[in-house]
Design a protein around this motif. Structure first.
Motif, PDB file in Angstrom:
ATOM      1  N   TRP A 180     -16.944 -34.421  22.069  1.00 30.05           N
ATOM      2  CA  TRP A 180     -17.950 -33.706  22.839  1.00 30.05           C
ATOM      3  C   TRP A 180     -17.356 -32.861  23.946  1.00 30.05           C
ATOM      4  N   ALA A 181     -16.160 -33.165  24.383  1.00 32.12           N
ATOM      5  CA  ALA A 181     -15.571 -32.389  25.473  1.00 32.12           C
ATOM      6  C   ALA A 181     -14.078 -32.616  25.502  1.00 32.12           C
TER       7      ALA A 181
ATOM      8  N   ARG B 200     -14.655 -38.075  29.830  1.00 34.87           N
ATOM      9  CA  ARG B 200     -15.827 -37.203  29.921  1.00 34.87           C
ATOM     10  C   ARG B 200     -17.044 -37.894  29.313  1.00 34.87           C
TER      11      ARG B 200
ATOM     12  N   GLU C 207     -21.671 -29.684  25.564  1.00 37.24           N
ATOM     13  CA  GLU C 207     -21.808 -28.949  26.812  1.00 37.24           C
ATOM     14  C   GLU C 207     -23.270 -28.789  27.209  1.00 37.24           C
TER      15      GLU C 207
ATOM     16  N   ALA D 111     -24.530 -32.051  28.526  1.00 35.08           N
ATOM     17  CA  ALA D 111     -24.017 -32.295  29.876  1.00 35.08           C
ATOM     18  C   ALA D 111     -24.820 -31.508  30.903  1.00 35.08           C
ATOM     19  N   GLU D 112     -25.094 -30.240  30.599  1.00 36.40           N
ATOM     20  CA  GLU D 112     -25.885 -29.415  31.514  1.00 36.40           C
ATOM     21  C   GLU D 112     -27.284 -30.002  31.699  1.00 36.40           C
TER      22      GLU D 112
ATOM     23  N   GLU E  60     -25.169 -30.898  21.101  1.00 38.17           N
ATOM     24  CA  GLU E  60     -23.959 -30.152  21.462  1.00 38.17           C
ATOM     25  C   GLU E  60     -23.545 -30.614  22.852  1.00 38.17           C
TER      26      GLU E  60
END
Length: 257
Positions: free
Chosen positions: A220-221, A227, A171, A174-175, A169
């Motif tokens: 994805w974003a 991104r 986000e 990315a985190e 996923e």
């Protein structure tokens, strides 16, 4: 606190009040034995020991909340029944008793409901908020390495970030990548970041590079292709900060595209 001596944050399920209960090694408890006996005689709760069984801990902790699991009170008057069979006379007295039954649940320090359940990887399963302590073994497993050292906490954190990378996923990935990068730029943290964690970051860097190169970053974003390349760069930066020889060189963007 010293190894084996720690403080546990405890609360009742239906209350927001948190009590910090000291849990000490039996060796320290024996040193305080005379004081503990006086406390017990006065009716004060006894400080739990890390060698206590689960039931002993529940009894000690419950008393700090005014709950005594060993105490039962009769509700109302007992019911008496008399039965005779011509030879003997039987008297049966029954009543209703009320008491408190205590159960212990340990909360997950890195709980995240966005993460999928990972039955195949218990070390990456952060989807459950808490888990019940059912046996003495469960309880001892939880407290055996308490209090957590900074190193142990970083290791648990990298497990959590690893779970984010494998969640598929955007986000969350990315985190995870950003947090790995923040850890990686400080070489003092490298000893607590196992090889499989670096490998997970490297895989994510490759995947993001391929997605961005194929124009799939928008999946994805919202930032789309930009991104995708940004996330790929962060993954590369985290991987490149690894100790030499952790898993070899990181592919560059052109090779991934």
């Amino acid at each position: 606190m010293d190894a084996g001596n720690f403080v546990a944050d405890c609360r009742l399920e239906d209350s927001d009040e948190v009590l910090q209960l000291p849990i000490v090694k039996s060796k320290l408890k024996k040193m305080l034995e005379s004081a503990v006996k006086k406390m017990a005689l006065l009716g004060a709760p006894v400080i739990p020991s890390s060698d206590d069984s689960l039931e002993q801990f529940l009894q000690s902790a419950g008393k700090f909340f005014g709950k005594d699991s060993t105490k039962w009170e009769q509700m109302g008057e007992p019911k008496t029944e008399v039965h005779e069979d011509g030879v003997k006379r039987y008297i049966r007295s029954t009543g209703i008793f009320s008491g408190t039954e205590l159960h212990l649940f340990v909360e997950q320090p890195f709980y995240d409901e966005r993460l999928p359940v990972r039955e195949d990887r218990p070390d990456l399963n952060f989807n459950h908020r808490r888990r019940p302590m059912l046996t003495d073994e469960d309880w001892q497993q939880v407290i055996q390495d308490q209090p957590w050292t900074p190193s142990r906490r970083r290791q648990a954190l990298t497990d959590y970030l690893h779970a984010k990378l494998e969640a598929d996923e955007g986000e969350l990935a990315a985190e995870g990548c950003h947090s790995f990068w923040e850890l990686a730029i400080n070489k003092d943290n490298h000893a607590d970041m196992r090889t499989d964690k670096w490998a997970a970051v490297k895989r994510q860097a490759r995947q993001e590079g391929r997605r961005a190169g194929a124009g799939q970053g928008s999946r994805w974003a919202r930032a789309g292709l930009a991104r995708g390349w940004h996330l790929h760069s962060i993954c590369q930066a985290a991987a490149a900060s690894a100790q030499p020889g952790c898993f070899g060189a990181v592919d560059n963007g052109s090779a991934m595209g």
